[in-house]
Design a protein around this motif. Structure first.
Motif, mmCIF file in Angstrom:
data_model
loop_
_atom_site.group_PDB
_atom_site.id
_atom_site.type_symbol
_atom_site.label_atom_id
_atom_site.label_comp_id
_atom_site.label_asym_id
_atom_site.label_seq_id
_atom_site.Cartn_x
_atom_site.Cartn_y
_atom_site.Cartn_z
ATOM 1 N N ALA A 1 0.513 -1.162 0.409
ATOM 2 C CA ALA A 1 0.116 0.418 -0.265
ATOM 3 C C ALA A 1 0.627 1.061 0.064
ATOM 4 O O ALA A 1 0.583 2.704 -0.853
ATOM 5 C CB ALA A 1 -0.988 -0.174 0.821
ATOM 6 N N SER A 2 2.239 1.086 0.685
ATOM 7 C CA SER A 2 2.769 2.440 0.975
ATOM 8 C C SER A 2 3.519 3.024 -0.310
ATOM 9 O O SER A 2 3.209 3.648 -1.190
ATOM 10 C CB SER A 2 3.855 2.380 1.769
ATOM 11 N N ALA A 3 4.225 2.208 -1.490
ATOM 12 C CA ALA A 3 4.002 2.510 -2.730
ATOM 13 C C ALA A 3 3.617 2.633 -3.416
ATOM 14 O O ALA A 3 3.030 3.207 -4.265
ATOM 15 C CB ALA A 3 4.959 0.990 -2.841
ATOM 16 N N ALA A 4 2.177 2.440 -3.572
ATOM 17 C CA ALA A 4 1.115 2.608 -4.211
ATOM 18 C C ALA A 4 0.887 3.935 -4.102
ATOM 19 O O ALA A 4 0.342 4.887 -5.352
ATOM 20 C CB ALA A 4 -0.299 1.483 -4.459
ATOM 21 N N GLY A 5 0.333 4.818 -2.944
ATOM 22 C CA GLY A 5 0.359 5.512 -2.206
ATOM 23 C C GLY A 5 1.009 6.396 -2.777
ATOM 24 O O GLY A 5 0.803 7.636 -3.029
ATOM 25 N N LEU A 6 2.220 6.026 -2.430
ATOM 26 C CA LEU A 6 4.007 6.930 -3.653
ATOM 27 C C LEU A 6 3.456 7.632 -4.392
ATOM 28 O O LEU A 6 3.661 8.802 -5.015
ATOM 29 C CB LEU A 6 5.180 6.333 -2.705
ATOM 30 N N GLU A 7 3.369 6.702 -5.033
ATOM 31 C CA GLU A 7 2.697 6.748 -6.966
ATOM 32 C C GLU A 7 1.737 7.975 -6.823
ATOM 33 O O GLU A 7 1.916 8.869 -7.793
ATOM 34 C CB GLU A 7 2.363 5.594 -7.814
ATOM 35 N N LEU A 8 0.849 7.348 -6.104
ATOM 36 C CA LEU A 8 -0.253 8.724 -6.702
ATOM 37 C C LEU A 8 0.183 9.523 -6.060
ATOM 38 O O LEU A 8 -0.338 10.955 -6.491
ATOM 39 C CB LEU A 8 -1.994 8.082 -5.406
ATOM 40 N N LEU A 9 0.347 10.486 -4.790
ATOM 41 C CA LEU A 9 0.932 11.514 -4.678
ATOM 42 C C LEU A 9 2.269 12.367 -6.036
ATOM 43 O O LEU A 9 2.364 13.063 -5.666
ATOM 44 C CB LEU A 9 2.019 10.463 -2.904
ATOM 45 N N LEU A 10 3.195 11.079 -6.042
ATOM 46 C CA LEU A 10 4.107 11.399 -6.971
ATOM 47 C C LEU A 10 3.434 12.251 -8.435
ATOM 48 O O LEU A 10 3.407 13.659 -9.069
ATOM 49 C CB LEU A 10 4.935 10.603 -7.432
ATOM 50 N N LYS A 11 1.925 11.660 -8.507
ATOM 51 C CA LYS A 11 0.923 11.965 -9.795
ATOM 52 C C LYS A 11 0.209 12.851 -9.315
ATOM 53 O O LYS A 11 0.336 14.100 -10.466
ATOM 54 C CB LYS A 11 0.777 10.074 -10.356
#
Ligand code: ADP
Ligand code: MG
Length: 336
Positions: free
Chosen positions: A166-176
């Motif tokens: 979940a953390s890596a998925a969340g980071l990708e959303l935030l970077l986008k």
């Protein structure tokens, strides 16, 4: 910009303390606390650098503080310990206000209070570039407990506490999309895992109190990296079954390749991975159940030379420490 360092220290100085063994906290040349017989002392440190570990587009000051302390508490959890004290060094650039800094301390205080920890000192300096925050955490664990990564033995099971990705998925959303985008409730859960990770102190305590032979790591750099560290430190091979690796329910509607990338290489979930014998698992499984903490068996340990293998769709491949297609988490994590 910080105008008066002493005035600032006064503002962030805790008004009460939690640990009975604390003799002198903030305000002198060094903090003083009584060490406890019966316990071994633990101490660890982690640094977060603006632009490397976080940006102001991915984390609020509160979250930066929370996470800077949480990742250190997670290291204490991975030794089965009880966190007690923390110290904070901050290098502050001109574009950070005193209000921002106070929010960082509020974030730390939230998790600090959750574990009855005391802030007992630190250092405040200026920075020419980004904000740098270094946190040191002290903890303690019953004498003789050793949840070392070198403890894996052939015949052991490999286990994971919690769910990954979940953390890596969340980071990708935030970077986008950045912080202020309107996220769905579902997406917010992914963000939360990245921004406000919960260290697994309770799980670590159950494992320590079992007094059994257990190898344990917290998952800061991704499951692939952490399992390789255990394999290398113990000079054994670990064999993981992809289907058994618990993935966060919040990533299950994303493409399988993304799920695989996030759960194996993403990291920063701050759950735990380790090895224990089958009989230890049978003994403690129920306690995890009762406490509502997810404990999953994901593979086993054999005689070997420090490698990790992953089976997926009947294909067995060597699992590299890090690196998966275009996602080089190593670099992203500021690792050298
Ligand atoms: P010294 O000159 O003895 O190093 P400082 O002026 O740096 O003293 O710090 C005074 C007190 O405030 C010390 O107890 C120190 O640990 C604490 N302190 C300084 N900066 C911070 C900070 N950023 N967070 C928490 N405590 C701090
Ligand atoms: Mg100082």
């Amino acid at each position: 910009m910080l105008r008066d360092e002493f005035d600032f220290i006064d503002k962030i100085k805790p008004i009460k303390t939690n640990q009975k063994a604390l003799i002198k906290g903030i305000g002198d040349d060094s903090a003083v606390f009584k060490s406890s017989s019966m316990f071994d002392e633990l101490i660890c440190m982690d640094t977060m650098v603006e632009g490397v570990h976080f940006t102001r587009q991915t984390m609020t000051p509160f979250m930066i503080g929370f996470k800077a302390l949480a990742v250190n508490v997670s290291d204490i959890a991975a030794m089965g310990g009880i966190p007690t004290y923390y110290l904070v060094s901050i290098a502050v650039p001109k574009d950070w206000t005193e209000h921002d800094l106070k929010e960082i301390y509020e974030g730390m205080s939230q998790i600090g209070e959750q574990y009855s920890m005391d802030l007992i000192g630190g250092d405040t300096v200026s920075s020419k570039q980004g904000l740098i925050i270094t946190v040191t955490v002290c903890g303690k664990v019953e004498e003789g407990t050793n949840l070392f990564r070198s403890n894996a033995k052939p015949g052991d099971l490999v286990f994971v506490v919690g769910e990954l990705g979940a953390s890596a998925a969340g980071l990708e959303l935030l970077l986008k999309n950045g912080l202020s985008y309107t996220y769905s409730t579902h997406e917010k859960m992914l963000l939360k895992q990245h921004q406000l990770p919960e260290p697994q102190v309770e799980a670590g305590r159950i494992l320590a109190e079992s007094r059994e032979n257990i190898a344990l790591n917290d998952i800061s750099d991704g499951l692939a990296s952490e399992t390789n560290e255990i394999a290398e430190a113990s000079m054994v091979d670990l064999h993981l079954d992809f289907e058994k690796i618990p993935r966060s329910k919040y990533i299950k509607n994303y493409p399988l390749l993304d799920q695989k990338r996030w759960s194996l290489f993403g990291g920063e979930d701050y759950f735990l991975v380790g090895t224990m014998s089958k009989s230890t698992f049978d003994k403690i499984n129920q306690t995890f159940d009762q406490k509502g903490i997810k404990l999953s068996v994901i593979g086993d340990v054999t005689v070997g030379s420090g490698e990790v293998y992953l089976t997926h769709n009947n294909k067995k491949e060597k699992l590299p420490k890090r690196g998966f297609n275009h996602f080089d988490k190593g670099e992203e994590n500021g690792k050298l």
